[in-house]
Design a protein around this motif. Structure first.
Motif, PDB file in Angstrom:
ATOM      1  N   LEU A  31      -8.833  11.043  -6.269  1.00 40.95           N
ATOM      2  CA  LEU A  31     -10.009  11.613  -7.310  1.00 40.95           C
ATOM      3  C   LEU A  31      -9.756  11.365  -8.769  1.00 40.95           C
ATOM      4  CD1 LEU A  31     -11.370  14.985  -5.628  1.00 40.95           C
ATOM      5  CD2 LEU A  31     -12.206  12.500  -5.595  1.00 40.95           C
ATOM      6  N   HIS A  32      -8.527  11.714  -9.141  1.00 42.90           N
ATOM      7  CA  HIS A  32      -8.305  11.421 -10.553  1.00 42.90           C
ATOM      8  C   HIS A  32      -8.065  10.160 -10.993  1.00 42.90           C
ATOM      9  CE1 HIS A  32      -6.301  15.826 -11.161  1.00 42.90           C
ATOM     10  NE2 HIS A  32      -7.626  15.907 -10.905  1.00 42.90           N
ATOM     11  N   ALA A  33      -7.233   9.032 -10.051  1.00 44.62           N
ATOM     12  CA  ALA A  33      -7.178   7.782 -10.263  1.00 44.62           C
ATOM     13  C   ALA A  33      -8.765   7.222 -10.186  1.00 44.62           C
ATOM     14  CB  ALA A  33      -6.274   7.238  -9.352  1.00 44.62           C
ATOM     15  N   ALA A  34      -9.699   7.546  -9.380  1.00 43.21           N
ATOM     16  CA  ALA A  34     -10.784   6.873  -9.129  1.00 43.21           C
ATOM     17  C   ALA A  34     -11.793   7.189 -10.502  1.00 43.21           C
ATOM     18  CB  ALA A  34     -11.587   7.469  -7.856  1.00 43.21           C
ATOM     19  N   GLN A  35     -11.444   8.517 -11.113  1.00 42.54           N
ATOM     20  CA  GLN A  35     -12.335   8.667 -12.274  1.00 42.54           C
ATOM     21  C   GLN A  35     -11.662   7.808 -13.434  1.00 42.54           C
ATOM     22  OE1 GLN A  35     -14.920  11.044 -12.682  1.00 42.54           O
ATOM     23  NE2 GLN A  35     -14.941   9.594 -14.560  1.00 42.54           N
ATOM     24  N   ASN A  63      -4.417   5.169  -3.709  1.00 42.73           N
ATOM     25  CA  ASN A  63      -4.042   5.330  -5.084  1.00 42.73           C
ATOM     26  C   ASN A  63      -3.536   4.033  -5.492  1.00 42.73           C
ATOM     27  OD1 ASN A  63      -1.554   5.940  -6.941  1.00 42.73           O
ATOM     28  ND2 ASN A  63      -3.103   7.263  -7.396  1.00 42.73           N
ATOM     29  N   GLU A  64      -2.720   3.356  -4.911  1.00 42.53           N
ATOM     30  CA  GLU A  64      -1.977   1.858  -5.338  1.00 42.53           C
ATOM     31  C   GLU A  64      -2.989   1.064  -5.445  1.00 42.53           C
ATOM     32  OE1 GLU A  64       0.674   1.072  -2.603  1.00 42.53           O
ATOM     33  OE2 GLU A  64       2.323   2.488  -3.096  1.00 42.53           O
ATOM     34  N   GLN A  65      -4.072   0.861  -4.679  1.00 43.40           N
ATOM     35  CA  GLN A  65      -5.310   0.052  -4.932  1.00 43.40           C
ATOM     36  C   GLN A  65      -6.190   0.398  -6.203  1.00 43.40           C
ATOM     37  OE1 GLN A  65      -7.691   0.792  -1.171  1.00 43.40           O
ATOM     38  NE2 GLN A  65      -6.289  -0.678   0.099  1.00 43.40           N
ATOM     39  N   ILE A  66      -6.274   1.517  -6.339  1.00 39.93           N
ATOM     40  CA  ILE A  66      -7.085   1.802  -7.596  1.00 39.93           C
ATOM     41  C   ILE A  66      -6.272   1.598  -8.945  1.00 39.93           C
ATOM     42  CG2 ILE A  66      -8.086   3.738  -8.859  1.00 39.93           C
ATOM     43  CD1 ILE A  66      -8.749   5.092  -6.205  1.00 39.93           C
ATOM     44  N   ARG A  68      -4.163  -0.648  -9.285  1.00 40.87           N
ATOM     45  CA  ARG A  68      -4.049  -2.109  -9.646  1.00 40.87           C
ATOM     46  C   ARG A  68      -5.481  -2.498 -10.144  1.00 40.87           C
ATOM     47  NH1 ARG A  68      -1.499  -2.436  -4.302  1.00 40.87           N
ATOM     48  NH2 ARG A  68      -3.422  -2.896  -3.157  1.00 40.87           N
ATOM     49  N   ALA A  69      -6.780  -1.992  -9.558  1.00 41.63           N
ATOM     50  CA  ALA A  69      -7.814  -2.220 -10.234  1.00 41.63           C
ATOM     51  C   ALA A  69      -7.779  -1.806 -11.610  1.00 41.63           C
ATOM     52  CB  ALA A  69      -8.964  -1.527  -9.322  1.00 41.63           C
ATOM     53  N   ILE A  70      -7.259  -0.466 -11.991  1.00 41.17           N
ATOM     54  CA  ILE A  70      -7.319  -0.071 -13.324  1.00 41.17           C
ATOM     55  C   ILE A  70      -6.513  -1.010 -14.200  1.00 41.17           C
ATOM     56  CG2 ILE A  70      -6.219   1.842 -14.647  1.00 41.17           C
ATOM     57  CD1 ILE A  70      -6.895   3.516 -12.623  1.00 41.17           C
ATOM     58  N   ASP A  71      -5.514  -1.493 -13.522  1.00 42.46           N
ATOM     59  CA  ASP A  71      -4.641  -2.443 -14.523  1.00 42.46           C
ATOM     60  C   ASP A  71      -5.505  -3.809 -14.848  1.00 42.46           C
ATOM     61  OD1 ASP A  71      -2.527  -0.743 -14.585  1.00 42.46           O
ATOM     62  OD2 ASP A  71      -1.487  -1.787 -12.855  1.00 42.46           O
ATOM     63  N   GLU A  87       0.521  10.008   8.051  1.00 40.00           N
ATOM     64  CA  GLU A  87      -0.197   8.862   7.930  1.00 40.00           C
ATOM     65  C   GLU A  87      -1.361   9.246   6.989  1.00 40.00           C
ATOM     66  OE1 GLU A  87      -3.299   6.558  10.893  1.00 40.00           O
ATOM     67  OE2 GLU A  87      -1.848   7.655  11.927  1.00 40.00           O
ATOM     68  N   THR A  88      -1.817  10.367   6.933  1.00 41.89           N
ATOM     69  CA  THR A  88      -3.236  10.717   6.170  1.00 41.89           C
ATOM     70  C   THR A  88      -2.480  10.729   4.695  1.00 41.89           C
ATOM     71  OG1 THR A  88      -4.087  12.251   7.700  1.00 41.89           O
ATOM     72  CG2 THR A  88      -4.594  12.645   5.417  1.00 41.89           C
ATOM     73  N   ARG A  89      -1.381  11.321   4.282  1.00 41.22           N
ATOM     74  CA  ARG A  89      -0.638  11.138   2.957  1.00 41.22           C
ATOM     75  C   ARG A  89      -0.389   9.665   2.609  1.00 41.22           C
ATOM     76  NH1 ARG A  89       2.423  15.004   5.387  1.00 41.22           N
ATOM     77  NH2 ARG A  89       2.121  17.204   4.638  1.00 41.22           N
ATOM     78  N   LEU A  90      -0.072   8.824   3.785  1.00 39.65           N
ATOM     79  CA  LEU A  90       0.404   7.334   3.525  1.00 39.65           C
ATOM     80  C   LEU A  90      -1.010   6.675   3.021  1.00 39.65           C
ATOM     81  CD1 LEU A  90       2.007   5.021   3.289  1.00 39.65           C
ATOM     82  CD2 LEU A  90       1.856   4.686   5.944  1.00 39.65           C
ATOM     83  N   ARG A  91      -2.128   6.928   3.810  1.00 41.50           N
ATOM     84  CA  ARG A  91      -3.451   6.505   3.222  1.00 41.50           C
ATOM     85  C   ARG A  91      -3.684   6.700   1.911  1.00 41.50           C
ATOM     86  NH1 ARG A  91      -5.238   7.766   8.750  1.00 41.50           N
ATOM     87  NH2 ARG A  91      -6.443   9.252   7.748  1.00 41.50           N
TER      88      ARG A  91
END
Length: 283
Positions: free
Chosen positions: A51-55, A245-248, A250-253, A236-240
């Motif tokens: 959520l924080h990263a998406a914001q 988070n890593e995808q977001i 990269r998009a932020i960068d 597995e849930t934590r890994l997802r």
């Protein structure tokens, strides 16, 4: 067919039945504490990782779009000789580069999404009247708080966290269950040494049964909100969440690079205005 209700001939039988219901409450409360703790863990992880990263991504996309629009506006106005002087161009570009996010919009955004832990439990859905709620709060302060506080007990933090959260949110269902647990088993005498009358024992049994039903309903509600993946595959849930988070990030960068390039282009217009040229070069 009418529902058969067991009859109790003695006060002792009522007390025994009450203690049996108490054991049900204690077991359900333990399950509730374990599940609610797991939910809190996943909610905190999701809030931090996603959520924080998406914001942040949402905010920087908005910044990039604003700079794109402002760059197009200023370049178009320059092409159409819409500025009276180089100073006017400089002022316009400088205002764009130094603009801050709209404080009112930021406040509205945060107000629209309060933290879950700050949301109160809805009143009126627990079947308790004002007198019962006052009794629960009074007993909670007298019986539970000294039994779970770090300074006066050896209770685990998970139990203290649930107790404090329930008290803060005025969650009478959980507060009542904690009172029943920490009051201990009921005996033939009350806590001031007075013999318990049969009518009082019957009322206490009815009270405990109602509390057990409310807690079981709460536990079912919590279980509905815990996904199978969280129960059976927590790692597995934590890994997802981490991968998301890593995808977001990269998009932020990538967006940050776009923002930096747009600021460079605006600064080039600023430099061109100061040099007296139109500042519009082929790209």
């Amino acid at each position: 067919m009418s529902r058969l209700v067991p009859r109790f001939e003695t006060t002792a039988a009522l007390i025994q039945a009450t203690n049996e219901v108490r054991e049900q409450v204690v077991r359900a409360l333990a399950a509730y504490i374990e599940l609610s703790g797991r939910m809190r863990e996943f909610e905190d992880t999701f809030s931090t990782q996603v959520l924080h990263a998406a914001q942040q991504l949402h905010d920087i996309i908005g910044q990039r779009r604003r700079l794109e629009a402002e760059l197009d506006r200023i370049r178009t106005r320059i092409e159409r000789d819409g500025y009276e002087s180089a100073q006017e161009i400089e002022d316009d570009v400088h205002a764009v580069l130094t603009a801050e996010p709209d404080d009112a919009a930021e406040t509205a955004r945060h107000d629209a999404a309060p933290d879950a832990e700050d949301e109160p439990i809805a009143d009126g859905d627990d079947g308790l009247d004002d007198a019962a709620r006052k009794r629960i709060v009074r007993d909670f302060k007298r019986i539970v708080l000294p039994s779970v506080h770090a300074d006066t007990s050896d209770a685990s933090f998970a139990v203290f966290d649930v107790a404090y959260s329930a008290y803060k949110a005025k969650d009478y269902v959980v507060m009542e269950a904690l009172v029943i647990q920490y009051r201990g088993e009921i005996g033939a005498e009350d806590d001031v040494g007075r013999t318990v009358l049969q009518e009082e024992a019957a009322a206490r049994l009815s009270e405990y049964r109602a509390a057990a039903r409310r807690l079981e309903e709460r536990l079912r509600s919590v279980r509905r909100h815990v996904t199978d993946a969280e129960v059976h595959n927590p790692e597995e849930t934590r890994l997802r969440m981490q991968q998301r988070n890593e995808q977001i990030r990269r998009a932020i960068d990538e967006e940050a690079e776009h923002v930096l390039e747009l600021r460079r282009r605006l600064e080039a217009l600023l430099d061109a205005a100061r040099d007296g040229s139109d500042g519009i070069a082929d790209e």
